[in-house]
Design an enzyme around this catalytic site. Structure first.
Site, short mmCIF file in Angstrom:
data_model
loop_
_atom_site.label_atom_id
_atom_site.label_comp_id
_atom_site.label_asym_id
_atom_site.label_seq_id
_atom_site.Cartn_x
_atom_site.Cartn_y
_atom_site.Cartn_z
N PRO A 25 0.82 -1.21 0.00
CA PRO A 25 0.00 0.00 0.00
C PRO A 25 0.86 1.26 0.00
CG PRO A 25 -0.75 -1.57 1.66
CD PRO A 25 0.57 -2.06 1.17
N ALA A 61 -3.82 2.82 2.31
CA ALA A 61 -4.63 2.76 3.52
C ALA A 61 -5.98 3.43 3.24
CB ALA A 61 -3.91 3.47 4.67
N TYR A 185 -0.82 3.84 13.34
CA TYR A 185 -2.24 4.12 13.20
C TYR A 185 -3.03 3.40 14.29
CZ TYR A 185 -0.49 6.31 9.03
OH TYR A 185 0.23 7.12 8.18
N LEU A 305 12.90 -1.32 1.70
CA LEU A 305 14.09 -1.08 0.89
C LEU A 305 14.59 -2.33 0.19
CD1 LEU A 305 16.22 1.61 2.76
CD2 LEU A 305 14.77 1.85 0.76
#
Length: 363
Positions: A25, A61, A185, A305
Site C-alpha cells: 500500500p 490505507a 495508526y 528497501l
C-alpha cells in the site's frame, strides 16, 4: 523441501496469486474532492502494476470511517460512491491477472493531517476541513493535536466500521483484505504501551492491548466468509530503546490473530513514535518478518528497501518470507515484475498482448 521462488504461485483460501512479488500500500493523498472517492489517478496508479505483472496489488490505507482518514484527501470505503469507484479498479486488476487487495485502516491520533506536499505539517484545523481525532489514550503523536480517548462504545463503533468496510470491499470485487495494524495508526496505537496507557480491558497486558485488533479480525472473518484471505500488517517494533513493543510480542499477537481468522502477516516496523533510531538500509526489516515466520510457522511477507530482483529473490530463497512486498521500486518502475523475470532468467506467460513485442528475450 526447497524454498519458493519469486515466480512460484501462492494460494491462500480461495485465492491464487500468480507470483510472490506484491505491491505494498502507498498513500496517494489524491481524493481531491475530499470525499474519499478513488479518481482517475488511483485507477491509473493501481492498474499499471497489474499490467506490469504484479501478483497482488493492495490499495493505499483506505479509511473505514471519515475520521479514520490520514488526511482529508485519503480514500475511504464507507459510501456507495466509494465502493463503485473501487469496483472499476478491481475489474481492471482482474482483467490483467492480478489479485486485488485493499488495506482497511483507521488513522486514530495520526488522522486529519496535511498531505506531504501541502507546505504545512501537523493536524489540519477543523476550520480548514480537519476533525477531532481519537485514540486509545489522550496521548498526542509529536507535532499533532491530542486525540480524544475512545470510549468503549467508540471502540465498538470502530469494529463495526471495519466490518461494514469489509462487506463493501468484497462487494467491490476485492480478493484480499488487509487490516492495517502498523505505522502508528489506530490498531498499532492500541498495541503499543507507548501510545496506550488505558487501565480498562483495552490497556495494560498484551492480551488487553491486542483486543481491538483481534476483534477487528474476527468481525471481518465473520462478515466476509471463509473464502477471502485476511492479512494483517504489523509494525513489529517501535524501535524504542526500551523495547515496549517488539517482535516477540508481535509474533504472539500474530498467532492470536491467526486463531481469530487471519491468514497472512505483512511485516513492517516503526511509525508510532519519533526520536528513535531506525537502522534504515537495504532489507532492513526482513529479519523481523523472518523471526515471526520462524516463531509462529505462519506465512509472512517482507518489505523495506527491497529494490532489486536479486534482493527480492534472496528473501524467498533463504526461506525468510513467503512473499515480497515492494513500494518505492514499483513507483519507479510499475513493470518491475516483468523486468525482474528477465533479470532472473524466468519466462513469463502473462506479458500483456499489447506489450509482447517488447518481451525479453527480444527477437
Amino acid at each position: 523441501m526447497t524454498s519458493p521462488t519469486l515466480f512460484d504461485p501462492f494460494t491462500l483460501r480461495d485465492t491464487v496469486f500468480r507470483n510472490r512479488l506484491w505491491v505494498a500500500p502507498m498513500c496517494q493523498y489524491s481524493a481531491v474532492k475530499r470525499d474519499g472517492v478513488a479518481t482517475d489517478w488511483h485507477f491509473a496508479h493501481l492498474t499499471a502494476f497489474a499490467v506490469g505483472g504484479a501478483g497482488l496489488v493492495i490499495t493505499e490505507a483506505t479509511a473505514v470511517s471519515p475520521e479514520g482518514r490520514i488526511s482529508p484527501e485519503d480514500l475511504g470505503l464507507y459510501t456507495d460512491e466509494q465502493q463503485a469507484a473501487f469496483a472499476r479498479i478491481t475489474a481492471m486488476l482482474h482483467a490483467q491477472g492480478a489479485v486485488a487487495g485493499i488495506q482497511l485502516a483507521h488513522a486514530g491520533r495520526k488522522a486529519s493531517t496535511f498531505k506531504p506536499w501541502a507546505g504545512q505539517r501537523g493536524t489540519v484545523p477543523v476550520s480548514e476541513g480537519g476533525w477531532m481525532t481519537v485514540g486509545p489514550s489522550p496521548v498526542p503523536f509529536p507535532g499533532y493535536e491530542a486525540p480524544v480517548e475512545l470510549t468503549l462504545a467508540g471502540i465498538d463503533d470502530v469494529v463495526a466500521d471495519f466490518r461494514a468496510a469489509g462487506r463493501r470491499a468484497v462487494d467491490a470485487g476485492f480478493d484480499v483484505i488487509e487490516v492495517h495494524a502498523a505505522h502508528g495508526y489506530l490498531l498499532h496505537q492500541f498495541l503499543s504501551p507507548l501510545s496506550n496507557d488505558r487501565t480498562d480491558e483495552y490497556g495494560g497486558s498484551l492480551e488487553n492491548r491486542a483486543r481491538l485488533t483481534l476483534r477487528v479480525v474476527a468481525a471481518l472473518r465473520e462478515e466476509v466468509g471463509a473464502g477471502i484471505p485476511i492479512f494483517v500488517r504489523f509494525s513489529a517494533t517501535d524501535w524504542s530503546p526500551t523495547n515496549e513493543w517488539n517482535v516477540e510480542q508481535t509474533a504472539e499477537v500474530a498467532q492470536w490473530a491467526h486463531d481469530a481468522g487471519a491468514d497472512f502477516f505483512d511485516v513492517s516496523s516503526g511509525g508510532n513514535v519519533t526520536g528513535v533510531h531506525i537502522p534504515v538500509g537495504p532489507l532492513y526489516q526482513v529479519e523481523l518478518a523472518a523471526e515471526i515466520k520462524a516463531t509462529t510457522g505462519l506465512p509472512v511477507s517482507a518489505v523495506g528497501l527491497i529494490t532489486t530482483s536479486a534482493e527480492a529473490a534472496s528473501v524467498l530463497e533463504s526461506g525468510r518470507a513467503d512473499a515480497v512486498m515492494m513500494a518505492r521500486e514499483f513507483l519507479r518502475d510499475p513493470h518491475f515484475v516483468l523486468r525482474a523475470a528477465h533479470e532472473l532468467g524466468v519466462t513469463l506467460d502473462y506479458w500483456p498482448a499489447q506489450y509482447e513485442r517488447a518481451a525479453w528475450p527480444s527477437a
